[in-house]
Design a protein around this motif. Structure first.
Motif, PDB file in Angstrom:
ATOM      1  N   PRO A 133       0.792  -1.242   0.000  1.00 44.06           N
ATOM      2  CA  PRO A 133       0.000   0.000   0.000  1.00 44.06           C
ATOM      3  C   PRO A 133       0.817   1.281   0.000  1.00 44.06           C
ATOM      4  CG  PRO A 133      -0.986  -1.607   1.477  1.00 44.06           C
ATOM      5  CD  PRO A 133       0.312  -2.210   1.014  1.00 44.06           C
ATOM      6  N   LEU A 134       1.939   1.275   0.701  1.00 47.54           N
ATOM      7  CA  LEU A 134       2.751   2.488   0.800  1.00 47.54           C
ATOM      8  C   LEU A 134       3.295   2.932  -0.552  1.00 47.54           C
ATOM      9  CD1 LEU A 134       3.906   4.492   2.864  1.00 47.54           C
ATOM     10  CD2 LEU A 134       5.881   2.986   3.106  1.00 47.54           C
ATOM     11  N   PHE A 135       3.499   1.975  -1.471  1.00 47.26           N
ATOM     12  CA  PHE A 135       4.107   2.282  -2.761  1.00 47.26           C
ATOM     13  C   PHE A 135       3.181   2.013  -3.945  1.00 47.26           C
ATOM     14  CE2 PHE A 135       7.623   1.744   0.111  1.00 47.26           C
ATOM     15  CZ  PHE A 135       8.533   2.700  -0.294  1.00 47.26           C
ATOM     16  N   LYS A 136       2.004   1.512  -3.707  1.00 44.19           N
ATOM     17  CA  LYS A 136       1.108   1.109  -4.787  1.00 44.19           C
ATOM     18  C   LYS A 136       0.830   2.262  -5.745  1.00 44.19           C
ATOM     19  CE  LYS A 136      -3.267  -1.290  -5.589  1.00 44.19           C
ATOM     20  NZ  LYS A 136      -4.433  -1.941  -4.961  1.00 44.19           N
ATOM     21  N   LYS A 137       1.103   2.027  -7.030  1.00 42.79           N
ATOM     22  CA  LYS A 137       0.878   2.994  -8.111  1.00 42.79           C
ATOM     23  C   LYS A 137       1.625   4.309  -7.888  1.00 42.79           C
ATOM     24  CE  LYS A 137      -3.706   1.274  -9.414  1.00 42.79           C
ATOM     25  NZ  LYS A 137      -5.129   1.618  -9.611  1.00 42.79           N
ATOM     26  N   ARG A 138       2.755   4.257  -7.173  1.00 38.66           N
ATOM     27  CA  ARG A 138       3.556   5.464  -6.959  1.00 38.66           C
ATOM     28  C   ARG A 138       4.721   5.525  -7.933  1.00 38.66           C
ATOM     29  NH1 ARG A 138      -0.655   5.323  -3.403  1.00 38.66           N
ATOM     30  NH2 ARG A 138      -0.622   7.167  -2.063  1.00 38.66           N
ATOM     31  N   GLU A 139       5.139   6.746  -8.232  1.00 41.91           N
ATOM     32  CA  GLU A 139       6.368   6.950  -8.987  1.00 41.91           C
ATOM     33  C   GLU A 139       7.140   8.103  -8.363  1.00 41.91           C
ATOM     34  OE1 GLU A 139       5.266   7.806 -13.025  1.00 41.91           O
ATOM     35  OE2 GLU A 139       4.864   9.911 -12.592  1.00 41.91           O
ATOM     36  N   PHE A 140       8.454   8.063  -8.541  1.00 44.00           N
ATOM     37  CA  PHE A 140       9.340   9.064  -7.952  1.00 44.00           C
ATOM     38  C   PHE A 140      10.382   9.471  -8.987  1.00 44.00           C
ATOM     39  CE2 PHE A 140       7.758   6.271  -4.679  1.00 44.00           C
ATOM     40  CZ  PHE A 140       7.414   7.108  -3.631  1.00 44.00           C
ATOM     41  N   ILE A 141      10.647  10.771  -9.100  1.00 41.57           N
ATOM     42  CA  ILE A 141      11.736  11.289  -9.932  1.00 41.57           C
ATOM     43  C   ILE A 141      12.780  11.845  -8.977  1.00 41.57           C
ATOM     44  CG2 ILE A 141      12.415  12.827 -11.803  1.00 41.57           C
ATOM     45  CD1 ILE A 141      10.368  10.677 -12.591  1.00 41.57           C
ATOM     46  N   VAL A 142      13.948  11.212  -8.933  1.00 45.84           N
ATOM     47  CA  VAL A 142      14.929  11.517  -7.894  1.00 45.84           C
ATOM     48  C   VAL A 142      16.288  11.842  -8.502  1.00 45.84           C
ATOM     49  CG1 VAL A 142      13.739   9.965  -6.289  1.00 45.84           C
ATOM     50  CG2 VAL A 142      15.669   9.099  -7.627  1.00 45.84           C
ATOM     51  N   TYR A 143      17.096  12.558  -7.718  1.00 45.61           N
ATOM     52  CA  TYR A 143      18.512  12.684  -8.045  1.00 45.61           C
ATOM     53  C   TYR A 143      19.276  11.654  -7.227  1.00 45.61           C
ATOM     54  CZ  TYR A 143      19.063  15.323  -3.642  1.00 45.61           C
ATOM     55  OH  TYR A 143      19.063  15.709  -2.325  1.00 45.61           O
ATOM     56  N   GLU A 144      20.429  11.257  -7.721  1.00 46.39           N
ATOM     57  CA  GLU A 144      21.341  10.382  -6.985  1.00 46.39           C
ATOM     58  C   GLU A 144      22.737  10.985  -7.070  1.00 46.39           C
ATOM     59  OE1 GLU A 144      21.721   5.748  -7.133  1.00 46.39           O
ATOM     60  OE2 GLU A 144      23.238   6.592  -8.485  1.00 46.39           O
ATOM     61  N   ARG A 145      23.307  11.294  -5.917  1.00 46.19           N
ATOM     62  CA  ARG A 145      24.659  11.846  -5.881  1.00 46.19           C
ATOM     63  C   ARG A 145      25.552  10.906  -5.080  1.00 46.19           C
ATOM     64  NH1 ARG A 145      26.478  17.759  -3.407  1.00 46.19           N
ATOM     65  NH2 ARG A 145      28.727  17.353  -3.338  1.00 46.19           N
ATOM     66  N   ARG A 146      26.715  10.590  -5.615  1.00 49.34           N
ATOM     67  CA  ARG A 146      27.650   9.660  -4.998  1.00 49.34           C
ATOM     68  C   ARG A 146      28.952  10.387  -4.671  1.00 49.34           C
ATOM     69  NH1 ARG A 146      25.130   8.299  -9.241  1.00 49.34           N
ATOM     70  NH2 ARG A 146      26.837   8.785 -10.669  1.00 49.34           N
ATOM     71  N   GLU A 147      29.393  10.263  -3.418  1.00 54.94           N
ATOM     72  CA  GLU A 147      30.625  10.926  -2.988  1.00 54.94           C
ATOM     73  C   GLU A 147      31.493   9.951  -2.192  1.00 54.94           C
ATOM     74  OE1 GLU A 147      31.765  13.804  -3.734  1.00 54.94           O
ATOM     75  OE2 GLU A 147      30.014  14.843  -4.561  1.00 54.94           O
ATOM     76  N   THR A 148      32.812  10.086  -2.353  1.00 55.54           N
ATOM     77  CA  THR A 148      33.775   9.340  -1.553  1.00 55.54           C
ATOM     78  C   THR A 148      34.529  10.332  -0.678  1.00 55.54           C
ATOM     79  OG1 THR A 148      34.046   7.692  -3.316  1.00 55.54           O
ATOM     80  CG2 THR A 148      35.728   7.756  -1.589  1.00 55.54           C
ATOM     81  N   LEU A 149      34.468  10.144   0.638  1.00 58.18           N
ATOM     82  CA  LEU A 149      35.130  11.050   1.569  1.00 58.18           C
ATOM     83  C   LEU A 149      36.606  10.672   1.702  1.00 58.18           C
ATOM     84  CD1 LEU A 149      32.400  11.350   4.363  1.00 58.18           C
ATOM     85  CD2 LEU A 149      32.589  12.556   2.168  1.00 58.18           C
ATOM     86  N   ASP A 150      37.371  11.559   2.344  1.00 58.15           N
ATOM     87  CA  ASP A 150      38.822  11.353   2.469  1.00 58.15           C
ATOM     88  C   ASP A 150      39.165  10.065   3.207  1.00 58.15           C
ATOM     89  OD1 ASP A 150      39.255  13.703   1.111  1.00 58.15           O
ATOM     90  OD2 ASP A 150      39.566  14.911   2.923  1.00 58.15           O
TER      91      ASP A 150
END
Length: 242
Positions: A133-150
């Motif tokens: 139910p929480l996700f039924k017929k849902r869609e999401f447009i998202v950003y994804e950012r990937r970082e590597t710390l020191d």
């Protein structure tokens, strides 16, 4: 972090915004920096044994699930130790679009929309009629950012674009409800013996009407996702750079 205003602005009444790729890149860089800091704060609090409003909901099989109130919606956090799995192995599995259905069976489609930088992408996620139910017929447009710390810690920040910007990039499916990932992502810390400590944080507004008990019981889905990710990461044969 700078207090400067966001580089993307428009009248709130607009249904969709058409923005240049440069403006989109600057906006997402700005927004994702805050998300990264929130993820690191949640990870540090978990290592310190709690505090900052976090309440432990469950602890089993080495996985801690906790939540924190944030307005009308809770923020959920899960933390666990992965032995003999490197941060790179885990992130390859957790961020691979073609593998997403293996660890989240509710997902119908995950597609790449565009790259803004080597470490910054826009992705579409769609869940179908048979999803929980929480996700039924849902869609999401998202950003994804990937970082590597020191120190070798890997951080992946994922959150929804504002609805108007998302509509300009990807028209909404007429049969779907467009929800919002307010904040989510991974912090993966390298440990000895090629193991890692993983912290996952998510705050979700599914949009549309749902009983509050569904919206704030995301912990049951987290348990399932974690088990699937652990199994996939343990069988990942390669350590790729992100």
């Amino acid at each position: 972090m700078s207090n400067a205003s966001s580089p993307v602005t428009a009248a709130s009444c607009s249904r969709s915004w058409s923005v240049s790729e440069d403006s989109l890149r600057r906006y997402v860089t700005y927004a994702s920096e805050r998300c990264i800091q929130e993820l690191l704060s949640a990870s540090e609090s978990s290592r310190a044994g709690g505090g900052d409003g976090w309440k432990v909901l469950a602890f089993q099989n080495g996985v801690e699930i906790s939540k924190r109130s944030a307005g009308s919606l809770h923020v959920f956090r899960s933390s666990w130790l992965l032995r003999s799995v490197s941060p790179q192995q885990f992130i390859v599995v957790a961020t691979a679009i073609d593998a997403a259905k293996q660890w989240d069976p509710d997902l119908v489609e995950a597609k790449h929309i565009k790259d803004l930088n080597d470490n910054l992408s826009i992705i579409g996620l769609r869940f179908g009629d048979s999803s929980k139910p929480l996700f039924k017929k849902r869609e999401f447009i998202v950003y994804e950012r990937r970082e590597t710390l020191d120190d070798g810690t890997l951080v992946v920040a994922v959150a929804s674009l504002p609805k108007q910007i998302a509509a300009g990039l990807q028209p909404k499916n007429n049969k779907a409800i467009r929800g919002l990932l307010l904040q989510s992502g991974w912090v993966v810390e390298k440990l000895e013996d090629d193991s890692c400590m993983v912290t996952y944080v998510v705050q979700l507004d599914p949009a549309g009407w749902l009983p509050k008990c569904f919206v704030n019981r995301l912990n049951t889905k987290l348990v399932m996702i974690i088990e699937n990710l652990k199994k996939l990461a343990e069988t990942c044969p390669l350590e790729k750079e992100i």
